[in-house]
Design an enzyme around this catalytic site. Structure first.
Site, PDB file in Angstrom:
ATOM      1  CG  ASP A  68      55.089  16.315 -37.026  1.00  0.00           C
ATOM      2  OD1 ASP A  68      56.222  16.976 -37.125  1.00  0.00           O
ATOM      3  OD2 ASP A  68      54.213  16.558 -37.768  1.00  0.00           O
ATOM      4  CE  LYS A  85      49.581  20.473 -35.868  1.00  0.00           C
ATOM      5  NZ  LYS A  85      50.414  21.543 -36.813  1.00  0.00           N
ATOM      6  CG  ASN A  86      50.336  18.884 -39.658  1.00  0.00           C
ATOM      7  OD1 ASN A  86      49.873  19.960 -39.061  1.00  0.00           O
ATOM      8  ND2 ASN A  86      51.231  18.367 -39.470  1.00  0.00           N
ATOM      9  CB  CYS A 141      56.473  24.427 -33.386  1.00  0.00           C
ATOM     10  SG  CYS A 141      54.971  24.005 -32.613  1.00  0.00           S
ATOM     11  NE  ARG A 147      50.364  26.095 -32.685  1.00  0.00           N
ATOM     12  CZ  ARG A 147      50.909  27.331 -33.404  1.00  0.00           C
ATOM     13  NH1 ARG A 147      51.909  27.961 -32.550  1.00  0.00           N
ATOM     14  NH2 ARG A 147      50.783  27.790 -34.347  1.00  0.00           N
ATOM     15  NE  ARG A 182      58.666  25.002 -39.107  1.00  0.00           N
ATOM     16  CZ  ARG A 182      57.374  24.441 -38.660  1.00  0.00           C
ATOM     17  NH1 ARG A 182      57.510  24.757 -37.449  1.00  0.00           N
ATOM     18  NH2 ARG A 182      56.706  23.749 -39.514  1.00  0.00           N
TER      19      ARG A 182
HETATM   20  N1  EPU Z   1      62.306  23.035 -46.450  1.00  0.00           N
HETATM   21  C1  EPU Z   1      63.282  23.755 -46.993  1.00  0.00           C
HETATM   22  N2  EPU Z   1      62.514  24.832 -47.754  1.00  0.00           N
HETATM   23  C2  EPU Z   1      61.440  24.919 -47.987  1.00  0.00           C
HETATM   24  C3  EPU Z   1      60.264  24.026 -47.193  1.00  0.00           C
HETATM   25  C4  EPU Z   1      61.210  23.077 -46.542  1.00  0.00           C
HETATM   26  O1  EPU Z   1      64.439  23.650 -46.887  1.00  0.00           O
HETATM   27  O2  EPU Z   1      60.883  25.685 -48.804  1.00  0.00           O
HETATM   28  C5  EPU Z   1      62.956  21.951 -45.445  1.00  0.00           C
HETATM   29  C6  EPU Z   1      62.596  22.171 -43.984  1.00  0.00           C
HETATM   30  O3  EPU Z   1      63.654  23.333 -43.320  1.00  0.00           O
HETATM   31  C7  EPU Z   1      62.656  20.771 -43.433  1.00  0.00           C
HETATM   32  C8  EPU Z   1      62.123  20.083 -44.310  1.00  0.00           C
HETATM   33  O4  EPU Z   1      62.427  20.864 -45.487  1.00  0.00           O
HETATM   34  O5  EPU Z   1      63.980  20.621 -42.868  1.00  0.00           O
HETATM   35  C9  EPU Z   1      60.728  19.425 -44.337  1.00  0.00           C
HETATM   36  O6  EPU Z   1      59.798  20.765 -44.190  1.00  0.00           O
HETATM   37  P1  EPU Z   1      58.411  20.469 -44.666  1.00  0.00           P
HETATM   38  O7  EPU Z   1      58.088  21.564 -45.453  1.00  0.00           O
HETATM   39  O8  EPU Z   1      57.891  19.352 -45.068  1.00  0.00           O
HETATM   40  O9  EPU Z   1      57.845  21.092 -43.355  1.00  0.00           O
HETATM   41  P2  EPU Z   1      56.280  21.984 -42.960  1.00  0.00           P
HETATM   42  O10 EPU Z   1      55.327  22.080 -44.202  1.00  0.00           O
HETATM   43  O11 EPU Z   1      56.808  23.442 -42.695  1.00  0.00           O
HETATM   44  C10 EPU Z   1      54.883  20.300 -42.060  1.00  0.00           C
HETATM   45  C11 EPU Z   1      54.105  20.064 -40.821  1.00  0.00           C
HETATM   46  C12 EPU Z   1      55.051  19.631 -39.610  1.00  0.00           C
HETATM   47  C13 EPU Z   1      55.927  18.628 -40.016  1.00  0.00           C
HETATM   48  C14 EPU Z   1      56.470  18.766 -41.299  1.00  0.00           C
HETATM   49  C15 EPU Z   1      57.281  17.271 -41.800  1.00  0.00           C
HETATM   50  C16 EPU Z   1      52.289  21.457 -41.242  1.00  0.00           C
HETATM   51  C17 EPU Z   1      51.413  22.718 -40.724  1.00  0.00           C
HETATM   52  N3  EPU Z   1      53.279  21.344 -40.487  1.00  0.00           N
HETATM   53  O12 EPU Z   1      55.618  21.159 -41.778  1.00  0.00           O
HETATM   54  O13 EPU Z   1      54.034  19.403 -38.435  1.00  0.00           O
HETATM   55  O14 EPU Z   1      57.047  18.347 -38.792  1.00  0.00           O
HETATM   56  O15 EPU Z   1      55.629  18.872 -42.119  1.00  0.00           O
HETATM   57  O16 EPU Z   1      56.420  16.354 -41.817  1.00  0.00           O
HETATM   58  O17 EPU Z   1      51.778  20.824 -41.952  1.00  0.00           O
HETATM   59  C18 EPU Z   1      53.719  19.196 -36.384  1.00  0.00           C
HETATM   60  O18 EPU Z   1      52.447  18.776 -36.778  1.00  0.00           O
HETATM   61  O19 EPU Z   1      53.938  19.296 -35.095  1.00  0.00           O
HETATM   62  C19 EPU Z   1      54.693  19.855 -37.217  1.00  0.00           C
HETATM   63  C20 EPU Z   1      55.565  20.778 -36.976  1.00  0.00           C
END
Ligand code: EPU
Length: 431
Positions: free
Chosen positions: A308, A22-23, A117, A400, A122
């Site tokens: 995850d 998915k991601n 989610c 999803r 975030r």
């Molecule tokens: N963070 C910041 N600032 C930013 C971006 C992130 O502080 O600009 C922090 C977040 O608050 C968090 C950490 O950095 O504490 C990691 O966030 P990350 O950016 O890695 O998460 P994401 O890209 O929003 C993706 C996956 C999530 C998964 C996370 C961590 C997608 C669409 N989502 O989210 O997947 O938990 O990486 O591996 O790729 C899921 O599939 O269930 C899911 C939530």
């Protein structure tokens, strides 16, 4: 309203085939915006998040054709707008990848703030910091982020992320692929889907080096050619079925996986006493031969244990005697689901980032809700080991991210079905 109904008690046996990641898919589909020719993407998971991002591309003007369940043909050439602000965009987290992709192509982007989610704040400050260092100005107006470079391409920059972030790493890669000069990302995330995105873009002619390490160098190119590309298997879907097999003390073969991507999950299961045998594209998970041990888990960016899979392992650890402690080290608030497990009889308390699980208590079926995607997977696992019937609401979260979840679990011997409850509360089965 639709619910899943699970009658617990069946051990899982047999084989399950994992779908595409998915991601990876939700980043690679918007990445096609950057391509100068049509592309074919294979091994796409048939899940609602993918349908949504494909629809968003279509709304922008791309011609998107579903060739079969797991293959999409996308022609991005007719896209003629950089404005993506409709409700579909607001409905998913990964729509933030439109910022990097549209900026890369049009030097402008106007994208609604992403949804997805909900587990606490975030932020996307690191994405925006990266774009700004590459020459974009950003503003937030009426709930949409506007990025612009006054019609000049972005320029390369050295970007040090304050936190390891999957989304920021992928978004800067997207923005940098056609920027002028070289972009260097330091403290980059290393997840398999980051490598997959880089492989996809490199196959089209991009120049990205170091994906999978914490320093990624991207030299901008002018033209990206159309290709056929197959997305990697879903590490988290695989981990979910592995945890479910262990929780029911069953034995299953998980096919279409990359064992290396599952190292942290497989080794945690082995530490618990589960046998995990690796083959080229499969693992066999066997929890039939001995009692399982308690363990502690700390979630971390890749190659650490994935956040995850945290809820699914909490459900598994609820079935294991002794005290296990989970330390959620990525998200501030990913424990909303614990109250639902407690409703089923689990003894779990939360202290800040820690969940303390007094395992081995007797779980009974109950009405529970999926508070997010992976929380929903944890509810299914808990329901499989509970005595009696569990009704899970909020299943749109589960759909999803998990393709054909009912049929995959049923093929492993689970007693699970989806029901539709009309407004007058009569229970009607939909199969
Ligand atoms: N963070 C910041 N600032 C930013 C971006 C992130 O502080 O600009 C922090 C977040 O608050 C968090 C950490 O950095 O504490 C990691 O966030 P990350 O950016 O890695 O998460 P994401 O890209 O929003 C993706 C996956 C999530 C998964 C996370 C961590 C997608 C669409 N989502 O989210 O997947 O938990 O990486 O591996 O790729 C899921 O599939 O269930 C899911 C939530």
């Amino acid at each position: 309203m639709e619910k899943f109904v699970v009658n617990g008690g069946n051990k899982l046996f047999g084989e399950v085939t994992v779908s595409g990641a998915k991601n990876a898919a939700v980043a690679i589909i918007p990445a096609v915006i950057l391509c100068d020719e049509p592309c074919r993407i294979e091994n796409i998971p048939n899940i609602s998040d993918v349908t949504l991002i494909a629809t968003i591309l279509q709304d922008l003007g791309a011609v998107v054709k579903r060739v079969d369940k797991s293959t999409l043909d996308i022609d991005p050439r007719p896209i003629n707008t950089y404005v993506a602000t409709n409700d579909s965009v607001r409905g998913m987290r990964a729509s933030y990848y439109l910022l990097g992709a549209l900026l890369g192509r049009f030097h402008n982007a106007k994208v609604a703030l992403p949804g997805g989610c909900n587990f606490g704040v975030r932020p996307i400050d690191q994405h925006l910091k990266g774009f700004a260092l590459m020459g974009a100005k950003n503003e937030l107006i009426n709930g949409a982020i506007i990025e612009s470079t006054s019609d000049r391409p972005l320029h390369g920059a050295k970007i040090y992320f304050d936190t390891v972030s999957v989304g920021s790493t992928m978004n800067i890669i997207l923005a940098a692929v056609k920027a002028e000069g070289q972009t260097i990302i330091e403290n980059a995330a290393k997840e398999p889907h980051i490598v997959d995105l880089a492989n996809f873009l490199n196959s089209m002619g991009a120049n990205i080096r170091g994906a999978g390490t914490d320093v990624i160098k991207i030299r901008g190119v002018e033209y990206l050619r159309g290709i056929t590309y197959s997305i990697i298997p879903d590490q988290i879907e695989a981990g979910t079925y592995m945890a479910a097999a262990a929780a029911t003390r069953g034995k299953i073969t998980v096919r279409n996986i990359t064992p290396k991507h599952l190292d942290s999950i497989s080794s945690k299961l082995r530490e618990m006493g589960v046998e995990v045998e690796e083959y080229d594209e499969a693992v066999v998970v066997d929890a039939t031969s001995r009692p399982l041990n308690r363990v502690n888990i700390k979630t971390m960016p890749h190659p650490g244990f994935p956040t995850d899979c945290q809820p699914q392992f909490a459900a598994l650890l609820a079935s294991v005697n002794g005290t296990s402690i989970i330390n959620e080290n990525v998200w501030d608030n990913r424990y909303q689901y614990i109250a639902e497990l407690v409703r089923m009889g689990a003894k779990i308390s939360v202290e800040g980032r820690l969940a303390i699980i007094e395992g081995g208590s007797y779980l009974t079926g109950a009405p529970v809700k999926a508070t997010d995607l992976r929380a929903g997977a944890a509810m299914i696992i808990a329901a499989l080991i509970a005595e009696g019937t569990t009704y899970i609401s909020g299943i749109s979260y589960i759909e999803r991210g998990y393709e054909d979840v009912i049929n995959k679990f049923r093929a492993l011997g689970a007693d699970i079905k989806k029901i539709y409850i009309p407004d007058n509360d009569e229970v009607a089965t939909t199969a």
